[in-house]
Design an enzyme around this catalytic site. Structure first.
Site, PDB file in Angstrom:
ATOM      1  N   GLY A   1     -26.413  17.899  10.113  1.00  0.00           N
ATOM      2  CA  GLY A   1     -25.290  17.441   9.306  1.00  0.00           C
ATOM      3  C   GLY A   1     -24.377  18.600   8.937  1.00  0.00           C
ATOM      4  O   GLY A   1     -23.156  18.431   8.832  1.00  0.00           O
ATOM      5  N   ALA A   2     -24.977  19.775   8.749  1.00  0.00           N
ATOM      6  CA  ALA A   2     -24.166  20.926   8.344  1.00  0.00           C
ATOM      7  C   ALA A   2     -23.161  21.285   9.437  1.00  0.00           C
ATOM      8  O   ALA A   2     -22.047  21.709   9.151  1.00  0.00           O
ATOM      9  CB  ALA A   2     -25.061  22.115   8.022  1.00  0.00           C
TER      10      ALA A   2
ATOM     11  N   GLY B   1     -12.620  25.325 -26.667  1.00  0.00           N
ATOM     12  CA  GLY B   1     -12.146  23.941 -26.710  1.00  0.00           C
ATOM     13  C   GLY B   1     -11.051  23.669 -25.709  1.00  0.00           C
ATOM     14  O   GLY B   1     -11.174  23.928 -24.511  1.00  0.00           O
ATOM     15  N   GLY B   2      -9.918  23.161 -26.234  1.00  0.00           N
ATOM     16  CA  GLY B   2      -8.785  22.807 -25.375  1.00  0.00           C
ATOM     17  C   GLY B   2      -8.330  23.972 -24.515  1.00  0.00           C
ATOM     18  O   GLY B   2      -7.864  23.790 -23.384  1.00  0.00           O
TER      19      GLY B   2
HETATM   20  C1  LIG Z   1      -9.387  20.894 -28.836  1.00  0.00           C
HETATM   21  C2  LIG Z   1      -9.747  22.252 -29.343  1.00  0.00           C
HETATM   22  O1  LIG Z   1      -9.144  23.197 -28.975  1.00  0.00           O
HETATM   23  S1  LIG Z   1     -11.097  22.423 -30.401  1.00  0.00           S
HETATM   24  C3  LIG Z   1     -11.296  24.176 -30.658  1.00  0.00           C
HETATM   25  C4  LIG Z   1     -10.661  24.683 -31.932  1.00  0.00           C
HETATM   26  N1  LIG Z   1     -10.847  26.086 -32.020  1.00  0.00           N
HETATM   27  C5  LIG Z   1     -11.970  26.681 -32.495  1.00  0.00           C
HETATM   28  O2  LIG Z   1     -12.905  26.032 -32.915  1.00  0.00           O
HETATM   29  C6  LIG Z   1     -11.994  28.196 -32.525  1.00  0.00           C
HETATM   30  C7  LIG Z   1     -11.999  28.742 -33.939  1.00  0.00           C
HETATM   31  N2  LIG Z   1     -11.850  30.174 -33.925  1.00  0.00           N
HETATM   32  C8  LIG Z   1     -12.853  31.018 -33.618  1.00  0.00           C
HETATM   33  O3  LIG Z   1     -13.976  30.624 -33.319  1.00  0.00           O
HETATM   34  C9  LIG Z   1     -12.577  32.492 -33.673  1.00  0.00           C
HETATM   35  O4  LIG Z   1     -11.397  32.685 -34.416  1.00  0.00           O
HETATM   36  C10 LIG Z   1     -12.417  33.125 -32.289  1.00  0.00           C
HETATM   37  C11 LIG Z   1     -13.778  33.212 -31.596  1.00  0.00           C
HETATM   38  C12 LIG Z   1     -11.456  32.314 -31.407  1.00  0.00           C
HETATM   39  C13 LIG Z   1     -11.799  34.540 -32.422  1.00  0.00           C
HETATM   40  O5  LIG Z   1     -12.564  35.305 -33.287  1.00  0.00           O
HETATM   41  P1  LIG Z   1     -12.028  36.728 -33.797  1.00  0.00           P
HETATM   42  O6  LIG Z   1     -11.615  37.540 -32.624  1.00  0.00           O
HETATM   43  O7  LIG Z   1     -13.059  37.291 -34.691  1.00  0.00           O
HETATM   44  O8  LIG Z   1     -10.694  36.439 -34.589  1.00  0.00           O
HETATM   45  P2  LIG Z   1     -10.542  35.752 -36.014  1.00  0.00           P
HETATM   46  O9  LIG Z   1     -11.586  34.729 -36.256  1.00  0.00           O
HETATM   47  O10 LIG Z   1     -10.395  36.820 -37.043  1.00  0.00           O
HETATM   48  O11 LIG Z   1      -9.146  35.002 -35.839  1.00  0.00           O
HETATM   49  C14 LIG Z   1      -7.908  35.689 -35.825  1.00  0.00           C
HETATM   50  C15 LIG Z   1      -6.897  34.923 -36.646  1.00  0.00           C
HETATM   51  O12 LIG Z   1      -6.686  33.657 -36.017  1.00  0.00           O
HETATM   52  C16 LIG Z   1      -6.913  32.604 -36.935  1.00  0.00           C
HETATM   53  N3  LIG Z   1      -7.507  31.495 -36.189  1.00  0.00           N
HETATM   54  C17 LIG Z   1      -8.572  31.534 -35.389  1.00  0.00           C
HETATM   55  N4  LIG Z   1      -8.802  30.335 -34.861  1.00  0.00           N
HETATM   56  C18 LIG Z   1      -7.818  29.531 -35.331  1.00  0.00           C
HETATM   57  C19 LIG Z   1      -7.494  28.174 -35.115  1.00  0.00           C
HETATM   58  N5  LIG Z   1      -8.186  27.413 -34.254  1.00  0.00           N
HETATM   59  N6  LIG Z   1      -6.449  27.654 -35.765  1.00  0.00           N
HETATM   60  C20 LIG Z   1      -5.693  28.413 -36.585  1.00  0.00           C
HETATM   61  N7  LIG Z   1      -5.941  29.725 -36.803  1.00  0.00           N
HETATM   62  C21 LIG Z   1      -6.996  30.267 -36.182  1.00  0.00           C
HETATM   63  C22 LIG Z   1      -7.884  33.189 -37.923  1.00  0.00           C
HETATM   64  O13 LIG Z   1      -7.815  32.486 -39.149  1.00  0.00           O
HETATM   65  C23 LIG Z   1      -7.362  34.609 -38.034  1.00  0.00           C
HETATM   66  O14 LIG Z   1      -6.208  34.566 -38.830  1.00  0.00           O
HETATM   67  P3  LIG Z   1      -5.816  35.821 -39.783  1.00  0.00           P
HETATM   68  O15 LIG Z   1      -5.552  36.957 -38.846  1.00  0.00           O
HETATM   69  O16 LIG Z   1      -4.620  35.348 -40.490  1.00  0.00           O
HETATM   70  O17 LIG Z   1      -7.003  36.062 -40.652  1.00  0.00           O
END
Ligand SMILES: CC(=O)SCCNC(=O)CCNC(=O)[C@H](O)C(C)(C)COP(=O)(O)OP(=O)(O)OC[C@H]1O[C@@H](n2cnc3c(N)ncnc32)[C@H](O)[C@@H]1OP(=O)(O)O
Length: 527
Positions: free
Chosen positions: A417-418, A182-183
């Site tokens: 042109g190139a 995402g962001g």
């Molecule tokens: C505008 C925008 O940015 S929109 C995008 C918003 N973000 C997302 O959708 C991403 C959501 N997260 C994910 O898909 C996954 O966590 C990944 C792929 C980033 C990482 O996966 P993994 O390496 O397996 O790590 P995991 O999922 O265990 O996350 C690690 C920790 O971060 C936390 N975490 C992950 N993403 C987020 C998030 N976006 N916000 C808050 N906490 C988060 C998890 O809850 C976990 O916490 P914990 O250690 O307390 O259990």
């Protein structure tokens, strides 16, 4: 003091207070837990602080807002308020020059960005812009912090706005070291350079689960947005490496070639490679027959100081090469057709790649040397329907707009042109040279003869013999360097072996070049 309550106590004297401060600092430095650090290492990733240590000169890091914590509530956040709020920010030096840095700490909320985390980044970005020093982001974060909702989204907006304001003012380098969704993927896209590490870093707008839900396509995280995908297919990443250590070492190398900001010139180094070193090998390296391929990398290696160069987008749009190198210690940007890939034609991706590179060089006062060996734009329905006109125009626009010293050299052929687009004299190259083997023309002799002598060939008793005669006539009349030299359209025809010396002398003359564009808010480049 061994254990410090998260709420500062009331130590009786200054020494007590200092001890308390040091303990807090230690807590912030250590991060959440040894287990979280082990989990990070087990994934083949370094921690944020380990990365900063690799990036900066030893002991040069000065941290900002180390004791910052979020004030968010709900979803249990009030119970979980780690120092740094999951991002380490500050400045240090790389080879003695100031560089600002922020690094997500994946051990804290997966490096996800909340309001406090975002404002720390905003502050460091503002400092980098004010100080006129490069900004490096070490990205390992899960995007917007879900628990903080719209506050997190607004935090990203502030980063994007600053990325855009800083564009062309200070170099911005994004190093992707984890899953960036995402962001977390948009900010790097606004910066000058994106580095990735194979297997451990990914970039995508929506992850595999969302892709599957919406389109039904099944794909792994790496298949969707891994380093090779972005370095070879999408062009989002400029560099991809096998491990973090090599990746960060290359970031340092890149920084050594860039000025700190748009008001400075890139750093010069003393070179032991003689400026007048002859390149006799070039006489054999480039075949005179315009249809025979060769590797343009070897030409670049022969020309530049010590054969060293840093190729940008090495594996994307390989039919054009963009590289930073030094000539007599001065940094130059090299744009070169690659006859070994698609015969060196310009297509959509090559145009986009070179356009961005030329624009970057111009923004950061890096002179541009263009090495031409180009048969033209790639013909085809895909190219036309894909918008080669507007994409090719990006390259044209970038060159026409560039005010840095510009030198072009036609090695062999430059058609149509190139030829015009690849920094011809008519679009503002300061100096243009040609090797004696070069052919500048509207098109190759075969194609040209088939068009302009179509009737004579058709009416001839022996059309094939007539065609061969006409091709020969066209070649001897038009397709030699002296046709352009006689008209002043190249400044000189040079011995290939003397190319390095000619380029260095020309760059020395152009060093004080100053050119202004008409006053305007900004141009409206083709997109
Ligand atoms: C505008 C925008 O940015 S929109 C995008 C918003 N973000 C997302 O959708 C991403 C959501 N997260 C994910 O898909 C996954 O966590 C990944 C792929 C980033 C990482 O996966 P993994 O390496 O397996 O790590 P995991 O999922 O265990 O996350 C690690 C920790 O971060 C936390 N975490 C992950 N993403 C987020 C998030 N976006 N916000 C808050 N906490 C988060 C998890 O809850 C976990 O916490 P914990 O250690 O307390 O259990």
């Amino acid at each position: 003091m061994t254990v410090v309550d998260e709420t500062p106590g009331e130590p009786s004297d200054t020494r007590g207070r200092v001890a308390e401060l040091l303990a807090l600092r230690e807590q912030a430095r250590r991060g959440p837990s040894d287990r979280a650090t082990e989990a990070q290492h087990a994934k083949g990733k370094l921690t944020a602080r380990e990365r900063i240590e690799l990036l900066l000169d030893p002991d040069s890091f000065k941290e900002v807002e180390q004791l910052r914590r979020h004030r968010a509530t709900g979803f249990g956040l009030e119970e979980k308020k780690p120092y740094t709020d999951g991002v380490i920010t500050g400045w240090g030096t790389v080879e003695g020059r100031t560089v600002f840095v922020y690094a997500h700490d994946f051990r804290i909320f997966g490096g996800a960005l909340g309001e406090a985390h975002a404002t720390k980044i905003h502050k460091i970005m503002d400092m980098a812009i004010s100080a006129g020093a490069p900004l490096v982001s070490l990205n390992d974060g899960a995007g917007a912090r879900i628990q903080e909702g719209v506050s997190a989204l607004a935090g990203y907006g502030g980063i994007f706005q600053r990325n855009t304001r800083a564009s062309g003012v200070i170099p911005q380098i994004s190093v992707m070291l984890g899953p960036c969704a995402g962001g977390a993927a948009y900010s790097p896209a606004l910066t000058d350079f994106v580095f990735m590490v194979r297997e451990t870093s990914q970039m995508f707008i929506t992850g595999p689960d969302v892709v599957k839900a919406v389109t039904g396509e099944e794909i792994s995280q790496n298949g969707l947005g891994g380093a090779d995908v972005h370095a070879e297919t999408s062009g989002v990443a400029h560099f991809a490496y096998d491990d973090e250590e090599t990746c960060i070492a290359e970031v340092r190398y890149l920084l050594s070639m860039l000025p700190s900001n748009n008001r400075e010139n890139p750093p010069t180094v003393a070179s032991d490679d003689p400026a007048d070193r002859r390149g006799d090998v070039l006489l054999d390296l480039v075949p005179a027959d315009g249809n025979r391929p060769y590797d343009m990398h070897k030409v670049i290696e022969e020309l530049v100081d010590d054969g060293d160069y840093l190729e940008i987008h090495e594996r994307w749009a390989r039919n054009i090469i963009c590289a930073l190198a030094r000539l007599d210690g001065q940094v130059v940007g090299i744009v070169a057709n690659q006859p070994q890939s698609l015969a060196g034609v310009l297509d959509i991706e090559a145009s986009e790649k070179a356009a961005r590179f030329v624009q970057m060089c111009d923004a950061f006062n890096i002179p541009i040397v263009t090495l031409l060996d180009v048969p033209g734009f790639l013909p085809g329905v895909d190219q036309e329907h894909g918008g080669i006109i507007r994409h090719g125009a990006k390259l044209l626009y970038a060159y026409c707009n560039a005010t840095v010293p510009r030198i072009s050299l036609i090695l062999r052929k430059a058609y149509g042109g190139a030829y015009i687009v690849m920094d011809s004299q008519s679009i503002g190259a300061d100096l243009t040279y040609a090797w004696p083997t070069n052919e500048i023309a509207v098109m190759g002799a075969e194609g040209a003869a088939n068009v302009i002598f179509r009737r004579q060939i058709a009416d001839a008793e022996d059309p094939e013999a007539m065609r061969i005669r006409m091709v020969k006539e066209y070649k001897s009349e038009l397709m030699h360097p002296y046709y352009a030299a006689e008209r002043g359209l190249v400044d000189d025809v040079i011995d290939p072996a003397e190319t390095r010396e000619v380029l260095i002398a020309s760059l020395a003359m152009l060093r004080s070049k100053h050119a202004d564009l008409p006053s305007r808010k900004h141009g409206n480049p083709p997109q």
